[in-house]
Design an enzyme around this catalytic site. Structure first.
Site, short mmCIF file in Angstrom:
data_model
loop_
_atom_site.label_atom_id
_atom_site.label_comp_id
_atom_site.label_asym_id
_atom_site.label_seq_id
_atom_site.Cartn_x
_atom_site.Cartn_y
_atom_site.Cartn_z
N GLN A 68 18.23 -7.17 1.52
CA GLN A 68 18.64 -7.42 0.04
C GLN A 68 18.49 -8.80 -0.48
O GLN A 68 18.50 -9.32 -1.38
CB GLN A 68 20.35 -7.16 -0.13
CG GLN A 68 21.30 -8.36 0.54
CD GLN A 68 21.39 -8.24 2.22
OE1 GLN A 68 20.56 -7.87 2.83
NE2 GLN A 68 22.19 -8.94 2.60
N SER B 85 28.62 -6.15 3.55
CA SER B 85 29.22 -5.03 2.94
C SER B 85 30.05 -5.43 1.59
O SER B 85 30.16 -6.93 1.76
CB SER B 85 30.03 -4.35 3.87
OG SER B 85 31.17 -4.95 4.03
N ARG C 249 29.78 -8.94 -0.75
CA ARG C 249 30.56 -10.23 -0.43
C ARG C 249 29.55 -11.43 0.18
O ARG C 249 30.09 -12.51 0.22
CB ARG C 249 31.45 -9.81 0.47
CG ARG C 249 30.99 -9.37 2.07
CD ARG C 249 32.14 -8.94 2.96
NE ARG C 249 32.75 -10.00 3.61
CZ ARG C 249 32.29 -10.78 4.28
NH1 ARG C 249 31.12 -10.54 5.14
NH2 ARG C 249 32.97 -11.84 5.01
N GLN C 250 28.38 -11.20 0.61
CA GLN C 250 27.78 -12.36 1.26
C GLN C 250 27.31 -13.33 0.46
O GLN C 250 27.59 -14.48 0.80
CB GLN C 250 26.59 -11.79 2.10
CG GLN C 250 26.91 -10.94 3.25
CD GLN C 250 27.69 -11.73 4.52
OE1 GLN C 250 28.34 -12.74 4.34
NE2 GLN C 250 27.74 -11.13 5.60
N THR C 251 26.87 -13.20 -0.74
CA THR C 251 26.36 -14.16 -1.57
C THR C 251 27.94 -15.18 -1.88
O THR C 251 27.76 -16.20 -1.82
CB THR C 251 25.81 -13.61 -2.85
OG1 THR C 251 24.49 -13.07 -2.67
CG2 THR C 251 25.42 -15.10 -3.76
N LYS D 117 28.59 -14.32 -7.94
CA LYS D 117 29.60 -13.51 -7.44
C LYS D 117 28.77 -12.48 -6.67
O LYS D 117 28.21 -12.85 -5.52
CB LYS D 117 30.11 -12.65 -8.45
CG LYS D 117 30.76 -13.63 -9.41
CD LYS D 117 31.80 -12.88 -10.72
CE LYS D 117 31.13 -12.15 -11.74
NZ LYS D 117 31.92 -11.74 -12.76
N GLU E 110 26.21 -3.65 -4.71
CA GLU E 110 26.80 -2.35 -4.87
C GLU E 110 26.96 -2.00 -6.40
O GLU E 110 26.68 -1.05 -6.88
CB GLU E 110 28.20 -2.06 -4.08
CG GLU E 110 28.02 -2.25 -2.66
CD GLU E 110 29.52 -2.49 -1.94
OE1 GLU E 110 29.80 -3.66 -1.97
OE2 GLU E 110 29.79 -1.53 -1.56
#
Lengths: 423, 351, 161
Positions: B47, B85, B88-90, B307, B311
């Protein structure tokens, strides 16, 4: 805000050159001298009690290095992201809960020998009646997959007074919806390699969460977390399907048992048959608005078939419950979301995490409501869209960055460029 | 006959785990030559998180993207960043990396402030330099006072003294025995949900999106073709617009498959579709033109306002297709996937 | 089973070796020759991750026996470009953001090359049709087609030499 030097710029992806050259190392590409290959024997029955596993013939096959069963696991013999309900290898006397439950591991000099050895392992199972329908599984007389019953979790949202509010609604839309089980279908099947470096177990694996993997390996090997090193190999997609452990713990067990580098690669069949899935949902939604289209009340029940093991199931259904009214302000909300065990493949995280299912339902509701009221799909959404200062179904006040109205306007403007849109 | 229709669908998506702690950590090391090492547990699965995190570090430290190397997802050396998952990572690891970068930066900023005779708050990092903030917002007295201080320190007041390279600053730090290291961790501001009422604060921020889809339905066969998709996504701030588009386009493709063709068939617990001949994925021929529209309504708590988008990209697609099918032929399918058989059966019921 | 001697050209270099008659070409590449750029996504010819060029034509190497390589000219992703000189398709895939997880990328690049080598200026529809045997789950194909189109507009993917 626009004078950033790096943010907002589409710089070259840091991993792109290695990937186009074909030199990026995915787990299946990793080789070590003396490496052996692991394979998993899996249950062919959906529900039962494992009576015996005879590995004698498999162990005697030339080229077989090790055969492990549940008795050979030094640690907890369990895994699971939310609940540790999934056996690493089902032990004698323990329950099998789905087709594909792992029963034994083989490590051999070649993949072919390992596969041949799997066919020599004799398994006896006392089969139990199984249940594959989540609604049937919720009934009292359903076969019990777990002692505590098949309903794993219930998530409730209660806000305002829905009964009173529905009585005041000018328009009510009530509809059932269903969604199917879906597969992530990352193009790279699960793969990994484990190797001992002194007393450190190093595992290279395709994964979405190496730190979780390390904890599962350590607990099952019964060694300190500081003696496990999980290194994410270049990973060929995940979409939620590489959050649960696949080969990780099995590799650790085989590496420790054989003290040799060991590799496991799932075939496409093994990957689809045994990885987690997108939860199939059964939903009932009821939306009510005033004569102007303003939503006054919303009620939903959601049943999610989480299959034989919890994985991310309760988290998925909780997220569904929170999101099922859509990006709209509704003062009165009642939601019940059930996570239900069946003897199906386990469902877990998949891109969207329960929200694509409920979005299909809540967005169908909005269009049905719009048609009943004689307003456009855009208008019904603009009337109800969350804005700064809105409260969500969980009673959370939204303060900043509530861009739903902007996306409605931007998407409509974008569509008008290329579509004959009359709203 | 082929009939066209247009459908719209929106979505919202809370970033991070629902009402649960889900922190991420990061380390940043500003090396002697001014290059940067970022250590993060965040797993890039294609991603582009590694690139986004490098961008966040580069922006914060005022260095070039090529100066930053990210070591990721190795439990032997990187701190826990939780799962890649929940989109959330950014947001979460992005904040952690930014905080770690700020801590590492504070060491060299202190040295720069001392060297330039200004307060640390007056230093900005950009283009591999630490520079005194532009004077326009300062009083003349302050500027004069600053010049005096510079003279007192043996520096030349004026343009030359208004900046110092990051490498020189690092050298000054090393000369004093100081390392420029930083660590950071971030946990979104959430609360648990009440077990009886579900009330609480499950997420610190939400992504939003609206997609509009045009379909063509063959009334003889029931086959649905997607003609085009317009997808507008509020991502807060697009750290890497091309990758955001990539997420949107890929998400639409998975959403299209979910809407029309994908279904795992399970017979008595046995997966009957365990290959790509029976579990059919969208190919390049199935995915229509996609117009991605990036909406930026910055999140106060996001790194540079960001944000997430991973997904959200696919969430409205199936719903928009279902609404478009209804718009085209007046058939509302309430169970996915929307197969030709289901459409045809309902068309025949309509008469 | 008796082994057979085969000779073929691999990425411009002559190769001569003995193989078992049942050995798959993809296993020869990956296991014996260490060329792991060619990926295995399904092993059944459905996904195209294992695509190589055989006399310029895109072939699923998971369905091809190694003995069938005898006498042919084979190109894998390793023969396409290197760090010093990327192939125009590789450059375009990077520039256009056509690479996400990268697992389909080697096969996708070779499929694209097999099109551009015979049809240097294909229409967008022709590109989509030609790569429809190569599955990608990440990108939605848009940027992959953009990248191939970019090279086609620049004059096709003829060999740089």
């Amino acid at each position: 805000m626009s004078d950033y030097k790096v943010i907002g710029h589409s710089v070259q992806k840091l991993d792109a050159v290695e990937k186009v050259l074909g030199v990026a190392k995915y787990a299946a590409d990793i080789q070590f001298p003396g490496m052996i290959y692991g394979k998993t024997l899996r249950s062919k029955v959906a529900h039962g009690v494992l009576l015996s596993v005879d590995t004698g013939k498999a162990k005697a096959l030339p080229g077989v290095v090790s055969v492990l069963t549940g008795d050979d696991i030094p640690g907890s013999n369990s895994s699971g992201i939310i609940i540790k309900d999934e056996p690493v290898l089902v032990k004698n006397g323990q329950k099998i809960r789905k087709i594909g439950d792992p029963i034994a591991l083989v490590a051999a000099e070649t993949e072919e020998i390992a596969e041949q050895a799997l066919r020599l392992i004799e398994v006896k199972v006392d089969e139990l009646p199984a249940v594959f329908d989540p609604v049937a599984a919720m009934k009292d007389d359903a076969p019990k997959i777990y002692e505590k019953g098949n309903v794993l979790a219930v998530r409730k949202i209660r806000r305002g007074d829905v009964e009173k509010a529905f009585a005041e609604c000018a328009v009510i839309v009530e509809q059932d919806y269903q969604t199917q089980m879906a597969e992530h279908a990352y193009i790279e099947p699960e793969a990994g390699v484990a190797k001992l470096d002194g007393d450190i177990v190093t595992v290279w694996v395709c994964t979405q969460n190496p730190h979780y993997d390390a904890k599962e390996i350590a607990r099952n090997l019964n060694i300190g977390l500081n003696r496990v090193r999980v290194i994410q190999a270049t990973t060929g997609g995940g979409f939620g399907g590489k959050l649960d452990v696949s080969v990780q713990v099995h590799l650790g067990l085989l590496a420790v048992a054989t003290r040799r580098p060991v590799k496991m690669i799932y075939s496409r069949h093994e990957s689809i048959a045994n990885s987690v899935k997108r939860h199939p949902f059964i939903m009932k939604l009821k939306s009510g608005s005033d004569a102007n289209g303003k939503l006054l009340a919303f009620e939903a029940s959601i049943i999610g078939d989480t299959g034989a093991y919890a994985s991310y199931g309760p988290g998925t259904l909780t997220r569904s419950a929170v999101h099922v009214m859509g990006p709209y302000e509704v003062p009165n909300v009642k939601v019940d979301a059930y996570t239900v065990y069946t003897n199906n493949p386990q469902a877990g995280a998949m891109r969207g995490f329960g929200v694509p299912q409920v979005a299909f339902a809540h967005e169908s509701q909005m269009d049905i409501l719009a048609e009943k009221l004689g307003v456009s799909p855009l208008k019904i959404r603009l009337i109800n869209a969350l804005r700064p200062g809105s409260f969500t179904g969980t009673g959370t006040e939204l303060k900043d960055s509530v861009g739903i109205v902007e996306t409605l306007e931007a998407a409509t403007a974008g569509a008008k460029k290329t579509m004959e849109l009359n709203w | 006959m082929k009939k066209r229709g247009i459908g719209m669908a929106s979505m919202w998506y809370g970033i991070g785990n629902t009402g649960l702690p889900n922190p991420a950590g990061a380390y940043v090391d500003l090396l002697d030559d001014g290059t940067v090492l970022v250590l993060t547990g965040c797993a890039d699965i294609g991603q582009g998180s590694t690139t986004a995190l490098a961008q966040i570090a580069a922006e914060e430290l005022g260095v070039k993207i090529g100066d930053v190397r990210v070591v990721s997802a190795d439990t032997g050396v990187t701190p826990d960043a939780g799962a890649s998952s929940a989109s959330r990572q950014t947001y979460i690891s992005g904040n952690a990396v930014r905080m770690a970068a700020q801590q590492a930066k504070s060491v060299i900023v202190e040295a720069a402030a001392e060297a330039l005779g200004v307060g640390v708050a007056d230093i900005v990092a950009a283009d591999r330099m630490l520079t005194v903030r532009t004077q326009s917002d300062k009083s003349k007295d302050l500027v004069d006072c600053q010049a005096e201080c510079q003279i007192a320190l043996g520096l030349t007041p004026g343009t030359d003294a208004k900046s110092i390279s990051i490498v020189d600053c690092i050298a000054k730090c090393r000369a004093k025995g100081k390392l420029s290291l930083g660590h950071g961790w971030f946990n979104p501001d959430t609360t648990g949900l009440d077990m009886e009422t579900g009330q609480g604060r499950p997420y610190a921020t939400y992504a939003y999106a609206t997609q509009v889809v045009e379909v063509e339905v063959d009334t003889e066969t029931g086959v649905v073709d997607v003609i085009q998709i317009v997808a507008a996504h509020d991502v807060g701030k697009a750290i890497h617009p091309q990758n955001v588009e990539g997420q949107i386009e890929g998400g639409c493709a998975i959403g299209l498959g979910y809407a029309l063709m994908e279904e795992v068939q399970v017979k008595q617990g046995n997966v009957a579709t365990a290959n790509f001949t029976t579990y059919v994925l969208p190919t390049s021929l199935d995915v229509p033109p996609i117009q991605s529209i990036i909406v930026e309504d910055p999140a106060v708590t996001g790194p540079f306002g960001a944000k997430g988008v991973g997904e959200p990209a696919l969430i409205p697609t199936a719903a928009a297709i279902a609404n478009a099918v209804y718009n085209a032929v007046g058939v509302r399918i309430t169970d996915l996937p929307i197969t030709a058989d289901k459409v045809l059966a309902k068309l025949q019921l309509q008469g | 089973m008796s082994k057979r001697m085969i000779k073929f050209v691999l990425n411009g270099k002559p190769i001569e070796l003995e193989v078992e008659p049942e050995l798959l070409f993809v296993d020869l590449l990956r296991e014996r020759l260490g060329l792991t750029g060619t990926k295995v996504g399904c092993g059944e010819g459905d996904c195209g991750a294992c695509t190589v060029l055989v006399d310029g034509k895109n072939v699923n190497s998971c369905l091809m026996l190694a003995v069938k390589a005898d006498g042919h000219d084979i190109v894998t992703v390793e023969g396409l470009g290197d760090y010093d000189k990327l192939h125009p398709l590789q450059e375009a895939f990077i520039a256009e953001g056509a690479v996400q997880c990268g697992f389909c990328t080697p096969g996708m690049l070779l499929s694209a090359k097999s099109l551009l080598d015979v049809n240097p200026h294909p229409k967008r529809e022709e590109i989509s049709r030609h790569i429809s045997g190569n599955l990608c789950r990440c990108t939605g194909y848009t940027k992959i087609v953009n990248a191939i189109e970019k090279v086609a507009c620049q004059g096709g993917g003829e060999d740089r030499e």
